[in-house]
Each structure stands twice: as structure tokens, then as C-alpha cells.
Motif scaffolding. Structure first.
Motif, PDB file in Angstrom:
ATOM      1  N   UNK A 159       0.704  -1.290  -0.076  1.00  0.00           N
ATOM      2  CA  UNK A 159      -0.231  -0.008   0.472  1.00  0.00           C
ATOM      3  C   UNK A 159       0.720   1.117  -0.345  1.00  0.00           C
ATOM      4  N   UNK A 160       1.396   1.597   0.468  1.00  0.00           N
ATOM      5  CA  UNK A 160       2.734   2.570   0.697  1.00  0.00           C
ATOM      6  C   UNK A 160       3.271   2.313  -0.626  1.00  0.00           C
ATOM      7  N   UNK A 161       3.895   1.905  -1.664  1.00  0.00           N
ATOM      8  CA  UNK A 161       4.364   1.941  -2.418  1.00  0.00           C
ATOM      9  C   UNK A 161       3.232   2.348  -3.809  1.00  0.00           C
ATOM     10  N   UNK A 162       1.799   1.478  -3.473  1.00  0.00           N
ATOM     11  CA  UNK A 162       1.183   2.220  -4.512  1.00  0.00           C
ATOM     12  C   UNK A 162       0.446   3.435  -4.156  1.00  0.00           C
ATOM     13  N   UNK A 163       0.260   4.540  -2.870  1.00  0.00           N
ATOM     14  CA  UNK A 163       0.126   5.418  -2.215  1.00  0.00           C
ATOM     15  C   UNK A 163       1.353   6.464  -2.892  1.00  0.00           C
ATOM     16  N   UNK A 164       2.973   6.225  -2.639  1.00  0.00           N
ATOM     17  CA  UNK A 164       3.927   6.778  -3.459  1.00  0.00           C
ATOM     18  C   UNK A 164       3.238   7.376  -4.963  1.00  0.00           C
ATOM     19  N   UNK A 165       2.995   5.559  -5.254  1.00  0.00           N
ATOM     20  CA  UNK A 165       2.832   6.075  -6.788  1.00  0.00           C
ATOM     21  C   UNK A 165       1.889   6.528  -7.782  1.00  0.00           C
ATOM     22  N   UNK A 166       1.225   7.405  -6.883  1.00  0.00           N
ATOM     23  CA  UNK A 166       0.092   7.751  -7.057  1.00  0.00           C
ATOM     24  C   UNK A 166      -1.604   7.198  -6.775  1.00  0.00           C
ATOM     25  N   UNK A 167      -1.834   5.947  -6.376  1.00  0.00           N
ATOM     26  CA  UNK A 167      -2.947   4.846  -6.433  1.00  0.00           C
ATOM     27  C   UNK A 167      -3.195   5.694  -4.666  1.00  0.00           C
ATOM     28  N   UNK A 168      -4.387   6.221  -5.225  1.00  0.00           N
ATOM     29  CA  UNK A 168      -5.046   6.755  -3.881  1.00  0.00           C
ATOM     30  C   UNK A 168      -6.439   5.600  -3.030  1.00  0.00           C
ATOM     31  N   UNK A 169      -5.873   5.693  -2.075  1.00  0.00           N
ATOM     32  CA  UNK A 169      -7.063   4.346  -1.162  1.00  0.00           C
ATOM     33  C   UNK A 169      -7.449   5.630   0.129  1.00  0.00           C
ATOM     34  N   UNK A 170      -8.843   4.986   0.288  1.00  0.00           N
ATOM     35  CA  UNK A 170      -9.858   5.354   1.394  1.00  0.00           C
ATOM     36  C   UNK A 170      -9.876   4.058   1.942  1.00  0.00           C
ATOM     37  N   UNK A 171     -10.319   4.283   3.548  1.00  0.00           N
ATOM     38  CA  UNK A 171     -10.099   3.472   4.336  1.00  0.00           C
ATOM     39  C   UNK A 171     -10.479   3.656   5.218  1.00  0.00           C
ATOM     40  N   UNK A 172     -12.433   2.982   5.486  1.00  0.00           N
ATOM     41  CA  UNK A 172     -13.366   2.575   6.900  1.00  0.00           C
ATOM     42  C   UNK A 172     -12.466   1.359   7.788  1.00  0.00           C
ATOM     43  N   UNK A 173     -12.207   2.204   8.861  1.00  0.00           N
ATOM     44  CA  UNK A 173     -11.958   0.549   9.715  1.00  0.00           C
ATOM     45  C   UNK A 173     -12.601   0.677  10.697  1.00  0.00           C
ATOM     46  N   UNK A 174     -13.230  -0.223  11.208  1.00  0.00           N
ATOM     47  CA  UNK A 174     -13.174  -0.643  12.578  1.00  0.00           C
ATOM     48  C   UNK A 174     -12.954  -0.449  13.629  1.00  0.00           C
ATOM     49  N   UNK A 175     -14.090  -0.121  14.878  1.00  0.00           N
ATOM     50  CA  UNK A 175     -13.254   0.146  16.347  1.00  0.00           C
ATOM     51  C   UNK A 175     -11.935  -1.584  16.612  1.00  0.00           C
ATOM     52  N   UNK A 176     -12.717  -2.106  16.178  1.00  0.00           N
ATOM     53  CA  UNK A 176     -12.040  -3.599  16.840  1.00  0.00           C
ATOM     54  C   UNK A 176     -10.285  -3.231  15.992  1.00  0.00           C
ATOM     55  N   UNK A 177     -10.537  -2.793  14.455  1.00  0.00           N
ATOM     56  CA  UNK A 177      -9.137  -2.645  14.233  1.00  0.00           C
ATOM     57  C   UNK A 177      -8.614  -2.255  14.964  1.00  0.00           C
ATOM     58  N   UNK A 178      -8.562  -0.501  15.253  1.00  0.00           N
ATOM     59  CA  UNK A 178      -8.271   0.927  15.807  1.00  0.00           C
ATOM     60  C   UNK A 178      -7.669   0.331  17.088  1.00  0.00           C
ATOM     61  N   UNK A 179      -8.054  -0.633  18.081  1.00  0.00           N
ATOM     62  CA  UNK A 179      -8.348  -1.124  18.792  1.00  0.00           C
ATOM     63  C   UNK A 179      -7.282  -1.899  19.146  1.00  0.00           C
ATOM     64  N   UNK A 180      -6.954  -2.642  18.025  1.00  0.00           N
ATOM     65  CA  UNK A 180      -5.372  -3.383  18.214  1.00  0.00           C
ATOM     66  C   UNK A 180      -4.516  -2.846  18.184  1.00  0.00           C
ATOM     67  N   UNK A 181      -3.605  -3.002  19.087  1.00  0.00           N
ATOM     68  CA  UNK A 181      -2.335  -2.197  19.224  1.00  0.00           C
ATOM     69  C   UNK A 181      -1.569  -2.254  17.802  1.00  0.00           C
ATOM     70  N   UNK A 182      -1.172  -3.260  18.371  1.00  0.00           N
ATOM     71  CA  UNK A 182      -0.305  -4.012  17.308  1.00  0.00           C
ATOM     72  C   UNK A 182      -0.253  -3.177  15.349  1.00  0.00           C
ATOM     73  N   UNK A 183      -1.590  -3.958  15.287  1.00  0.00           N
ATOM     74  CA  UNK A 183      -2.247  -3.609  13.855  1.00  0.00           C
ATOM     75  C   UNK A 183      -2.471  -1.604  13.704  1.00  0.00           C
ATOM     76  N   UNK A 184      -2.431  -1.545  14.655  1.00  0.00           N
ATOM     77  CA  UNK A 184      -2.721  -0.219  14.803  1.00  0.00           C
ATOM     78  C   UNK A 184      -1.149   1.096  13.885  1.00  0.00           C
TER      79      UNK A 184
END
Length: 327
Positions: A159-184
Motif C-alpha cells: 500500500x505504501x508503494x502504491x500511495x507513492x506512485x499515485x494510487x489513492x486509498x480510502x479506508x473505513x476501519x472498524x473500532x476493533x481494528x483501531x483498538x488492536x495496538x499491534x495492527x495500529x
């Protein structure tokens, strides 16, 4: 650029390894005779002579010296543009050939009409297919992000390489994803820092990723995954349009996870991170864990933000930040 990188770039444009080596040697040395180039590259004079003729044909070199006995590089813009266009045409032909071959294959195995719209992928192929689709994206990827993860919730350098070459990302996270400290720490925060547009909802309705509005993958929920580790591939259809509409409506109602343009430059980095996380619905304990600080330290930072904004609680602080354009 390192010589090895330049050689690789020239080969992508269609030059052979020998042509790339001889041309780069000319750039370094200037005028050289065939014999001198053969000595400098460790190749035979006949091989270098044939290579020189091809470089002249490609418009990358010309005969030099008063007696035309040596070779010299020339300004390459036009020649490289022609090589680039030729390479792009070859790739387009290959793409069409592969697509036609796949359509022929599907006809050969008598797929049903519904099978042309939806496919099922299961088992160890899932992670590979996700990486293939993401690596091929050209414009935008939209996603509902929620555990569990076929990629084990690790970092996403693609994803970071795609963002660098101009690919846009829009992501809606669930609270469960954000609450995972390691994943965050490993995935969410680095992607936001790289340019991902991120929002959060308490829950997301389905695990979904759409690539360039042309293909969607729908993953199973946590309960379903235990019984059937599979995902659905949805090709252009009314179903794909409905999934895109579903995402857009959820995106509009989700809470932004990144700061706005009006954030004061004097605001401390830790306070910026706290403001990013306040609207996600996570608890103070989770915010402290995500920031790697103690609960007491978080309370001290919140008190400083309250004092700065005149707020007395998290809700008032969030209202102030939204009103001022901080979030």
C-alpha cells in the motif's frame, strides 16, 4: 542512480544487457573505438560491433571522431521515448492476449453466467490473490477494514508503494481494528502517514476491498471464517455497483482519523495523535496503549488540551477540534 539500477531501467525499455552495458560505458568514457569498448567491457570486438550497430539504429549512439572510427553517445530523449512507446504497446498486446486467453479458458470449461460475475477463492490462494489485485491497481482502492486478516494483520508495504506512485486509498476501519495496538502501529498509522485517507465506524457491515471500481473482494466475517476460509471475487455487475454505493454511504458517515488543514502548528505531536484517536470511539486506556504511554500521562495530556480549548470533557474537545477545522 546506481549503475545496476540504470541497467535494470534500460532493460525494462527493451535494451539487451550488452546494449545497456555498452551505452552506459559510452556515457562514462565518451568517444571510444570498438576495440576500446571491447577491452573495457570484456566482450569480443565482433560482439561490441554488432551492439554498436543496434545502438545506432535505436538512435542512442552515433559514429564519432574525424575518421568515424569510434562511437559516441547522443542525446537520448527521442530514442528513449520511442523505446517506451514500443514497450507500452508490447505490454498492452500481452495484456489483451492474456485477457483473451482467460476468456477462452472460461468458455472452455462452460462457466455459468453467474460464475462470470462472482468467483470463490479459498485456502492459501487468498493472500496471493489479494496482493496480485492490489499490486495491479492504477487509480484507487477503497476498503472496509476489520479483523480477521488473511495477511495476518502485518504491515502493508505494498500500500505504501502504491500511495507513492499515485494510487489513492480510502479506508473505513472498524473500532476493533483501531483498538488492536499491534495492527495500529504496524499497519494503520504508517499507511495514514503515507497518505491514506482513513475513517472509522464502530463496526463495518462487511469486509470489502474494491480495486479501481473494476473488481471487489468480499471476505467472510469472523464467525464465517472459522467454518469456511474463503472470499468472493465480484466482477463488473450491478452487485459491484451496489457494493460501491454501500461503501460511499458508509464513508460519508464515518469519522475521519486524520487531522485537518487548520491544525495549529504549535500543537504538540502527542496532542495531534490524541486528537486523531479521540473520534474513533476507543477508550482512554486503548489510546494510552496505542500511544505507548501510561494512563496517567494520557490524563495529563488531555488536561492540557482541555485547558487550551476551554473544554471540560472529550465530547467538548472533539466539538472544538471539528469547529476549528483541526479534524
Amino acid at each position: 542512480m546506481a549503475a545496476s539500477d540504470m541497467t535494470a531501467s534500460l532493460r525494462r525499455l527493451g535494451l539487451t544487457p550488452t546494449e545497456a552495458e555498452v551505452w552506459l560505458r559510452l556515457l562514462e568514457d565518451g568517444h571510444r573505438t570498438v576495440e576500446e569498448l571491447a577491452h573495457r567491457t570484456g566482450r569480443t570486438p565482433d560482439e561490441v560491433k554488432r551492439t554498436a550497430e543496434r545502438l545506432i539504429e535505436r538512435g542512442l549512439a552515433a559514429t564519432g571522431c574525424p575518421d568515424h572510427a569510434c562511437l559516441a553517445p547522443v542525446e537520448p530523449t527521442l530514442a528513449l521515448d520511442q523505446l517506451s512507446h514500443a514497450r507500452a504497446a508490447e505490454l498492452q498486446q500481452a495484456r489483451l492476449a492474456a485477457a483473451n486467453a482467460y476468456r477462452d479458458h472460461r468458455r472452455a470449461v462452460h462457466r455459468q453466467t453467474a460464475g462470470d460475475l462472482v468467483e470463490v477463492v479459498s485456502g492459501p490462494r487468498i493472500a496471493d490473490r489479494i496482493r496480485q489485485f492490489e499490486g495491479a491497481a492504477e487509480h484507487e482502492i477503497v476498503r472496509f477494514d476489520s479483523p480477521p486478516y488473511h495477511t495476518r494483520g502485518s504491515a502493508n508495504p505494498l500500500e505504501i508503494r502504491n500511495l507513492a506512485r499515485g494510487v489513492g486509498y480510502r479506508v473505513v476501519y472498524s473500532a476493533a481494528a483501531v483498538q488492536n495496538a499491534a495492527y495500529y502501529a504496524a499497519n494503520i498509522q504508517p499507511c495514514i502517514a503515507a497518505g491514506e485517507q482513513a475513517r472509522v465506524l464502530t463496526t463495518v457491515p462487511v469486509k470489502l476491498t474494491v480495486f479501481d471500481k473494476r473488481l471487489a473482494i468480499v471476505s467472510m466475517s469472523s464467525v464465517e471464517t472459522e467454518a469456511n476460509d474463503s472470499l468472493l471475487l465480484v466482477h463488473p455487475s450491478s452487485l459491484l455497483s451496489a457494493l460501491l454505493g454501500f461503501f460511499e454511504s458508509s464513508w460519508r458517515s464515518a469519522y475521519p482519523m486524520h487531522l485537518g488543514d487548520q491544525i495549529p502548528p504549535t500543537l504538540r505531536p502527542t496532542h495531534r495523535r490524541i486528537l486523531e484517536l479521540l473520534g474513533t470511539g476507543v477508550t482512554d486506556d486503548t489510546i494510552a496503549q496505542l500511544l505507548g504511554i501510561s494512563r496517567r500521562t494520557l490524563s495529563r495530556h488531555l488536561a492540557q488540551l482541555y485547558q487550551r480549548t476551554g473544554a471540560t470533557n472529550r465530547f467538548q474537545l472533539a466539538l472544538h477540534a471539528a469547529h476549528k477545522g483541526w479534524i
